[in-house]
Design an enzyme around this catalytic site. Structure first.
Site, mmCIF file in Angstrom:
data_model
loop_
_atom_site.group_PDB
_atom_site.id
_atom_site.type_symbol
_atom_site.label_atom_id
_atom_site.label_comp_id
_atom_site.label_asym_id
_atom_site.label_seq_id
_atom_site.Cartn_x
_atom_site.Cartn_y
_atom_site.Cartn_z
ATOM 1 N N SER A 1 0.213 -0.997 -0.176
ATOM 2 C CA SER A 1 -0.365 0.186 -0.185
ATOM 3 C C SER A 1 0.674 1.729 -0.082
ATOM 4 O O SER A 1 1.758 1.528 -0.673
ATOM 5 C CB SER A 1 -0.853 -0.022 1.180
ATOM 6 O OG SER A 1 -1.914 0.807 0.910
ATOM 7 N N HIS B 1 -6.589 -5.860 -1.897
ATOM 8 C CA HIS B 1 -5.352 -4.794 -1.724
ATOM 9 C C HIS B 1 -5.061 -6.013 -0.968
ATOM 10 O O HIS B 1 -4.884 -6.298 0.656
ATOM 11 C CB HIS B 1 -6.428 -3.124 -0.892
ATOM 12 C CG HIS B 1 -5.551 -2.711 -0.627
ATOM 13 N ND1 HIS B 1 -4.171 -2.103 -1.209
ATOM 14 C CD2 HIS B 1 -4.682 -1.881 0.595
ATOM 15 C CE1 HIS B 1 -3.650 -1.128 -0.848
ATOM 16 N NE2 HIS B 1 -4.295 -1.623 0.105
ATOM 17 N N ASP C 1 -8.538 -5.036 -6.773
ATOM 18 C CA ASP C 1 -8.639 -3.893 -5.233
ATOM 19 C C ASP C 1 -8.671 -2.649 -5.566
ATOM 20 O O ASP C 1 -9.064 -2.555 -6.539
ATOM 21 C CB ASP C 1 -6.571 -3.488 -5.063
ATOM 22 C CG ASP C 1 -6.007 -3.309 -3.858
ATOM 23 O OD1 ASP C 1 -6.773 -1.999 -3.508
ATOM 24 O OD2 ASP C 1 -4.895 -2.979 -4.167
#
Length: 249
Positions: free
Chosen positions: A108, A223, A191
């Protein structure tokens, strides 16, 4: 470099070797999130394979007061990146890391930081791994579930800002020509937080500049990967990639 005190964790392999190959593992979030002193899979996986692992609570991280957290606003590719660089150099200066065998990785925001790290410091890291990582701040403002809500858009205004030139400067896709390190991109094709458009844009930018990319994308993953077989594949591919690019020369 500006006298701000940084905290973090250094996990050494057992037995610890002087000047080990090192992986800088950057946490996600980034604002209000931090690394803690507890069991953490990446530091254990990597240290068990002979790597020193550095985890830095760079400015913007939580747990160190409001001033420290807000000091990271609009600094994703600025002071926050400097903190990671300075901590890496600290580990080198104290003999914990071999300066010719250092990689940076994260998921991320951590993936973004890895890419931005090899943009800003092309000679410091031998490789970078972006796992579900942000690669373009313009895309961050226009795609994904954060920008879908009014609250999310206000958050992005506060933490990223709206200045187009600044967003360009802090977007790895717009700075790919500066990258010398090997790059691995890992992403789930469903995602919603950081859409796969980020990984595709980064791959295209690198390939346009004549660079190859180690690419791992999985269907039915969001994600981060949650299916056991996919997580095992990530671990295996990451270890292989790191071994290739941190081999003793």
């Amino acid at each position: 470099r500006d006298k701000e005190r940084l905290n973090g964790y250094l996990t050494l392999p057992a037995p610890a070797a002087k000047a080990s190959p090192m992986v800088v593992v950057v946490h996600g979030g980034p604002h209000g999130v931090r690394d803690h002193w507890h069991w953490e899979p990446w530091s254990q996986l990597l240290s068990s394979r002979g790597y020193a692992v550095l985890q830095v609570n760079f400015r913007g991280s939580g747990g160190y007061g409001q001033h420290f957290e807000t000091a990271g606003y609009r600094q994703w590719g600025g002071a926050m990146a400097d903190d990671l660089t300075d901590a890496t150099r600290w580990a080198i200066e104290r003999g914990h890391a071999d300066p010719k065998r250092i990689c940076i990785m994260g998921a991320s925001f951590g993936g973004y930081a890895a890419l931005m790290g090899v943009v800003r410091e092309p000679d410091l890291y031998q490789c970078a791994i972006s796992y579900a990582g942000v690669s373009d701040l313009h895309l961050m403002r226009s795609q994904g579930d954060i920008s879908d809500s009014k609250f999310g858009r206000r958050y992005l205004d506060m933490t990223l800002g709206k200045d187009a030139a600044e967003l360009d400067r802090f977007s790895p896709t717009r700075q790919a020509s500066r990258i010398k390190a090997a790059v691995m991109l890992i992403h789930g094709d469903e995602d919603e937080r950081v859409p796969i458009a980020h990984a595709k844009a980064m791959r295209n930018a690198l390939e346009k500049d004549g660079k190859t990319v180690d690419w791992l994308v999985k269907g039915n993953e969001g994600h981060g990967f949650y299916r056991q077989e996919h997580r095992l594949e990530v671990f295996e591919r990451v270890l292989s990639f790191l071994a290739t690019h941190t081999a003793a020369k």
